[in-house]
Design a protein around this motif. Structure first.
Motif, PDB file in Angstrom:
ATOM      1  N   LYS A 174       0.835  -1.198   0.000  1.00 18.13           N
ATOM      2  CA  LYS A 174       0.000   0.000   0.000  1.00 18.13           C
ATOM      3  C   LYS A 174       0.866   1.244   0.000  1.00 18.13           C
ATOM      4  O   LYS A 174       1.962   1.260   0.573  1.00 18.13           O
ATOM      5  CB  LYS A 174      -0.922   0.014   1.226  1.00 18.13           C
ATOM      6  CG  LYS A 174      -2.020  -1.033   1.185  1.00 18.13           C
ATOM      7  CD  LYS A 174      -3.007  -0.845   2.329  1.00 18.13           C
ATOM      8  CE  LYS A 174      -4.130  -1.877   2.264  1.00 18.13           C
ATOM      9  NZ  LYS A 174      -5.120  -1.689   3.351  1.00 18.13           N
ATOM     10  N   CYS A 175       0.356   2.276  -0.631  1.00 25.49           N
ATOM     11  CA  CYS A 175       1.027   3.566  -0.639  1.00 25.49           C
ATOM     12  C   CYS A 175       0.904   4.194   0.746  1.00 25.49           C
ATOM     13  O   CYS A 175       0.045   3.811   1.564  1.00 25.49           O
ATOM     14  CB  CYS A 175       0.376   4.460  -1.693  1.00 25.49           C
ATOM     15  SG  CYS A 175       1.072   6.125  -1.786  1.00 25.49           S
ATOM     16  N   SER A 176       1.741   5.182   1.035  1.00 25.33           N
ATOM     17  CA  SER A 176       1.663   5.879   2.316  1.00 25.33           C
ATOM     18  C   SER A 176       0.331   6.596   2.490  1.00 25.33           C
ATOM     19  O   SER A 176      -0.095   6.863   3.613  1.00 25.33           O
ATOM     20  CB  SER A 176       2.816   6.886   2.442  1.00 25.33           C
ATOM     21  OG  SER A 176       2.756   7.840   1.385  1.00 25.33           O
ATOM     22  N   CYS A 177      -0.355   6.862   1.369  1.00 31.17           N
ATOM     23  CA  CYS A 177      -1.673   7.512   1.455  1.00 31.17           C
ATOM     24  C   CYS A 177      -2.785   6.494   1.674  1.00 31.17           C
ATOM     25  O   CYS A 177      -3.946   6.866   1.837  1.00 31.17           O
ATOM     26  CB  CYS A 177      -1.945   8.318   0.189  1.00 31.17           C
ATOM     27  SG  CYS A 177      -2.370   7.313  -1.262  1.00 31.17           S
ATOM     28  N   GLY A 178      -2.429   5.214   1.662  1.00 26.62           N
ATOM     29  CA  GLY A 178      -3.424   4.162   1.811  1.00 26.62           C
ATOM     30  C   GLY A 178      -3.918   3.604   0.496  1.00 26.62           C
ATOM     31  O   GLY A 178      -4.687   2.646   0.467  1.00 26.62           O
ATOM     32  N   GLY A 179      -3.480   4.197  -0.612  1.00 23.66           N
ATOM     33  CA  GLY A 179      -3.909   3.732  -1.932  1.00 23.66           C
ATOM     34  C   GLY A 179      -3.340   2.371  -2.266  1.00 23.66           C
ATOM     35  O   GLY A 179      -2.261   1.994  -1.787  1.00 23.66           O
ATOM     36  N   HIS A 180      -4.053   1.632  -3.095  1.00 19.38           N
ATOM     37  CA  HIS A 180      -3.602   0.295  -3.458  1.00 19.38           C
ATOM     38  C   HIS A 180      -3.777   0.020  -4.948  1.00 19.38           C
ATOM     39  O   HIS A 180      -3.924  -1.134  -5.365  1.00 19.38           O
ATOM     40  CB  HIS A 180      -4.333  -0.767  -2.638  1.00 19.38           C
ATOM     41  CG  HIS A 180      -5.811  -0.569  -2.574  1.00 19.38           C
ATOM     42  ND1 HIS A 180      -6.643  -0.929  -3.604  1.00 19.38           N
ATOM     43  CD2 HIS A 180      -6.587  -0.019  -1.608  1.00 19.38           C
ATOM     44  CE1 HIS A 180      -7.902  -0.619  -3.271  1.00 19.38           C
ATOM     45  NE2 HIS A 180      -7.891  -0.075  -2.080  1.00 19.38           N
ATOM     46  N   ARG A 205       3.808   3.974  -9.224  1.00 16.56           N
ATOM     47  CA  ARG A 205       3.253   5.314  -9.019  1.00 16.56           C
ATOM     48  C   ARG A 205       1.816   5.145  -8.553  1.00 16.56           C
ATOM     49  O   ARG A 205       0.995   4.507  -9.218  1.00 16.56           O
ATOM     50  CB  ARG A 205       3.305   6.134 -10.307  1.00 16.56           C
ATOM     51  CG  ARG A 205       2.522   7.454 -10.234  1.00 16.56           C
ATOM     52  CD  ARG A 205       2.867   8.349 -11.388  1.00 16.56           C
ATOM     53  NE  ARG A 205       4.226   8.843 -11.259  1.00 16.56           N
ATOM     54  CZ  ARG A 205       4.925   9.375 -12.266  1.00 16.56           C
ATOM     55  NH1 ARG A 205       4.383   9.454 -13.456  1.00 16.56           N
ATOM     56  NH2 ARG A 205       6.148   9.816 -12.064  1.00 16.56           N
ATOM     57  N   CYS A 206       1.517   5.690  -7.398  1.00 11.88           N
ATOM     58  CA  CYS A 206       0.180   5.568  -6.813  1.00 11.88           C
ATOM     59  C   CYS A 206      -0.841   6.324  -7.658  1.00 11.88           C
ATOM     60  O   CYS A 206      -0.630   7.496  -8.001  1.00 11.88           O
ATOM     61  CB  CYS A 206       0.197   6.097  -5.382  1.00 11.88           C
ATOM     62  SG  CYS A 206      -1.419   6.053  -4.568  1.00 11.88           S
ATOM     63  N   GLU A 220       2.379   9.421  -5.742  1.00 17.70           N
ATOM     64  CA  GLU A 220       3.674   9.166  -5.126  1.00 17.70           C
ATOM     65  C   GLU A 220       4.409   8.049  -5.858  1.00 17.70           C
ATOM     66  O   GLU A 220       3.830   7.026  -6.194  1.00 17.70           O
ATOM     67  CB  GLU A 220       3.488   8.791  -3.657  1.00 17.70           C
ATOM     68  CG  GLU A 220       4.785   8.494  -2.924  1.00 17.70           C
ATOM     69  CD  GLU A 220       4.565   8.147  -1.472  1.00 17.70           C
ATOM     70  OE1 GLU A 220       4.454   9.085  -0.654  1.00 17.70           O
ATOM     71  OE2 GLU A 220       4.465   6.946  -1.148  1.00 17.70           O
ATOM     72  N   SER A 264      -3.763   7.196  -6.627  1.00 15.68           N
ATOM     73  CA  SER A 264      -4.496   8.139  -5.778  1.00 15.68           C
ATOM     74  C   SER A 264      -3.744   9.446  -5.556  1.00 15.68           C
ATOM     75  O   SER A 264      -4.314  10.523  -5.695  1.00 15.68           O
ATOM     76  CB  SER A 264      -4.802   7.492  -4.416  1.00 15.68           C
ATOM     77  OG  SER A 264      -5.632   6.366  -4.572  1.00 15.68           O
ATOM     78  N   CYS A 265      -2.453   9.356  -5.202  1.00 17.77           N
ATOM     79  CA  CYS A 265      -1.721  10.577  -4.828  1.00 17.77           C
ATOM     80  C   CYS A 265      -0.537  10.887  -5.731  1.00 17.77           C
ATOM     81  O   CYS A 265       0.067  11.953  -5.605  1.00 17.77           O
ATOM     82  CB  CYS A 265      -1.250  10.481  -3.376  1.00 17.77           C
ATOM     83  SG  CYS A 265       0.089   9.280  -3.119  1.00 17.77           S
TER      84      CYS A 265
END
Length: 203
Positions: A153-159, A187-188, A193, A190-191
């Protein structure tokens, strides 16, 4: 016989799922590792495709029917006039069909210790084995059991991620699987990153 790395487009098991990588994500991957990277590709899944068959219905009539001959002549002339327009629109149609039928976004499952990276298409949930250290060269595990993988998971919670895979080929390449290193960057969605989530040297 030696080959230049340009002759290879990634390991054989991945070639059907590799395409051109975006310049920005490719640069992220290259700049994040100390070793050289010969190639960078983007991961994609060709899913949800439909095949369309276009049929032209020709008029039917008796052999001597003048109206049929006239209709056929008009049809041929119309086909000639439309051919150029069809050819010009074919490329755009193919690109649109490819866009509808492909997906570049994946959920990632990984096991750093075992050296396993799996990607799951967010549209059709197809699993794509990105890398498995033990099975990469056809070596069977002694236990026959594949170690578990865990959701990344990304640090933003995205998957959901766009995935870039980098390969470093030696100067004397034996085949498509003869790589020095494999690097996986994401690359996420959602955000936005970027992160290198896996980097391994072939053994």
């Amino acid at each position: 016989m030696s080959h230049t790395p340009d002759h290879h487009k990634g390991p054989l098991h991945l070639q059907r799922n590799l395409t051109v990588c975006t310049e920005a994500l490719g640069e992220v991957l290259r700049s994040a590792v100390a070793h050289s990277v010969t190639q960078v590709h983007s991961l994609y899944c060709r899913c949800g495709q439909s095949q369309f068959i276009s049929k032209t219905t020709m008029p039917t009539a008796t052999l001597g029917d003048a109206r049929v001959a006239e209709a056929r002549a008009r049809h041929i002339e119309s086909s000639r006039r439309l051919r150029k327009a069809k050819e010009e629109s074919a490329k755009a149609a193919d690109e649109e069909a490819d866009r509808r039928g492909t997906c570049r976004f994946f959920a990632i499952r990984i096991n750093d210790e075992a050296g396993i990276v799996d990607a799951y298409c967010r549209r059709c949930e197809t699993r794509i084995l990105v890398y498995d250290r033990d099975l990469y060269w056809g070596i069977k595990r002694q236990t026959g059991i594949t170690p578990p993988t865990y959701p990344y998971k990304c640090s933003c919670g995205g998957h959901a991620f766009e995935v870039a895979i980098g390969f470093d080929y030696p100067d004397e390449v034996l085949d498509e699987n003869d790589i020095n290193t494999i690097t996986v960057a994401v690359r996420c969605v959602s955000c936005g990153e970027d992160a290198v989530i896996y980097d391994d040297e072939a053994t």
